[in-house]
Design an enzyme around this catalytic site. Sequence first.
Site, mmCIF file in Angstrom:
data_model
loop_
_atom_site.group_PDB
_atom_site.id
_atom_site.type_symbol
_atom_site.label_atom_id
_atom_site.label_comp_id
_atom_site.label_asym_id
_atom_site.label_seq_id
_atom_site.Cartn_x
_atom_site.Cartn_y
_atom_site.Cartn_z
ATOM 1 N N HIS A 1 -3.151 1.044 -4.450
ATOM 2 C CA HIS A 1 -2.614 -0.063 -5.247
ATOM 3 C C HIS A 1 -2.938 0.191 -6.710
ATOM 4 C CE1 HIS A 1 -1.614 -2.981 -1.983
ATOM 5 N NE2 HIS A 1 -2.432 -2.199 -1.308
ATOM 6 N N MET B 1 -1.499 -6.823 7.149
ATOM 7 C CA MET B 1 -2.573 -7.713 6.682
ATOM 8 C C MET B 1 -2.194 -8.416 5.382
ATOM 9 S SD MET B 1 -5.619 -4.990 7.287
ATOM 10 C CE MET B 1 -5.632 -3.921 8.728
ATOM 11 N N SER B 2 -0.928 -8.578 5.161
ATOM 12 C CA SER B 2 -0.511 -9.174 3.875
ATOM 13 C C SER B 2 0.764 -9.988 4.058
ATOM 14 C CB SER B 2 -0.260 -8.049 2.860
ATOM 15 O OG SER B 2 0.838 -7.253 3.247
ATOM 16 N N TYR C 1 -8.533 -9.974 3.078
ATOM 17 C CA TYR C 1 -9.682 -9.254 3.640
ATOM 18 C C TYR C 1 -10.610 -8.681 2.574
ATOM 19 C CZ TYR C 1 -7.008 -4.885 2.980
ATOM 20 O OH TYR C 1 -6.296 -3.854 2.447
ATOM 21 N N GLU C 2 -10.141 -8.650 1.319
ATOM 22 C CA GLU C 2 -11.036 -8.239 0.229
ATOM 23 C C GLU C 2 -11.925 -9.393 -0.205
ATOM 24 O OE1 GLU C 2 -9.099 -5.772 -2.972
ATOM 25 O OE2 GLU C 2 -7.307 -6.512 -1.961
ATOM 26 N N HIS D 1 -6.548 4.538 6.951
ATOM 27 C CA HIS D 1 -5.854 4.122 5.726
ATOM 28 C C HIS D 1 -5.191 5.332 5.070
ATOM 29 C CE1 HIS D 1 -4.825 1.355 2.551
ATOM 30 N NE2 HIS D 1 -5.405 2.095 1.636
ATOM 31 N N ASN E 1 2.545 3.810 10.788
ATOM 32 C CA ASN E 1 1.832 4.342 11.968
ATOM 33 C C ASN E 1 2.253 3.523 13.169
ATOM 34 O OD1 ASN E 1 0.023 2.299 10.347
ATOM 35 N ND2 ASN E 1 -0.525 2.075 12.514
ATOM 36 N N SER F 1 0.825 -1.219 0.000
ATOM 37 C CA SER F 1 0.000 0.000 0.000
ATOM 38 C C SER F 1 0.850 1.257 0.000
ATOM 39 C CB SER F 1 -0.871 0.065 1.252
ATOM 40 O OG SER F 1 -1.869 -0.901 1.219
ATOM 41 N N HIS G 1 -5.696 -8.810 -1.257
ATOM 42 C CA HIS G 1 -5.641 -9.200 0.150
ATOM 43 C C HIS G 1 -6.735 -10.198 0.495
ATOM 44 C CE1 HIS G 1 -4.045 -5.097 -0.256
ATOM 45 N NE2 HIS G 1 -3.230 -5.404 0.717
ATOM 46 N N ALA H 1 3.039 -2.015 3.994
ATOM 47 C CA ALA H 1 2.855 -0.969 5.002
ATOM 48 C C ALA H 1 2.432 -1.687 6.278
ATOM 49 C CB ALA H 1 1.756 -0.013 4.552
#
Length: 267
Positions: free
Chosen positions: A63, A205-206, A87-88, A241, A229, A32, A85, A115
């Site tokens: 992306h 998350m990846s 989560y998608e 995000h 962050n 990201s 991802h 990220a």
Amino acid sequence: MSSIVERDVERLASSLVRHGVGAVEVSFVLGSGLGAFAERITRARAIPYAEIDGLPVSGVAGHAGRLVVGEIDGVRVLAQQGRVHLYEGWSVHEVTRAVRAIATLGCRTFVMTNAAGGIRPEWRPGTLMAIRDHINMQGRTPLRRAERGFGNPYDDRLRAGLQRAAQELAIELEYGVYVGLLGPSYETPAEIRMLAAFGGDAVGMSTVAEVLAARACGARVAGVSLITNQAAGISGERLSHAEVIAAGQEAAGRFSALLERSVRHMR
Ligand code: HPA
């Protein structure tokens, strides 16, 4: 008889060949907000994911969804500008299909980037972290029954290449353990305290599934996280995000320079 998963990988690999993508030596997955690295690639050619048969397309902001092939320091490289991802809603096989297809074409070195939220309180947004090892908390694996685990999937020599590049450019580089979660929501402060106790240094998350798949294909793997962050509960600020993307843009120059320089140390 090959499985559906294998046939999907072969279909994608054939499509890549039809687009003129040959064997590359080093392949990057850009997380990201980190797509700007692809601008460092010379003799570059970009192919939109949508034009490639069998390549899932992400709907996540930050992306670009393009594959860029070309050279860095005379080394043939490829960059996936954006990934899909779990989560998608994509399956773990869809998430790792591109990596397996690129490995099928002969790529033996992968650099996965992302990220991530910083679990270590002393790490400020903008910190670059070479991944030493990971914890897979996604509850999924891309490995098939016959494929085994490998201990630590991250290659020491590739990480040394990153370290050397960082030294040559006087870029600060930290080292740590990446925890891969399913998402899509950011963690709770209690979850971050748990992950810290488990030995995690950064959270995202990846990456973990792609790393495992690349190793299963016999490739060497390095990983780089940009800490965008401080993880939940560390600074008391709300995560967004947009903040992740902004931190990526701010650090893009350093991040891209590090990856570009590391290529010569990775062959
Ligand atoms: N948590 C999970 N994923 C992330 C974060 C985070 O704090 N920052 C960027 N990706």
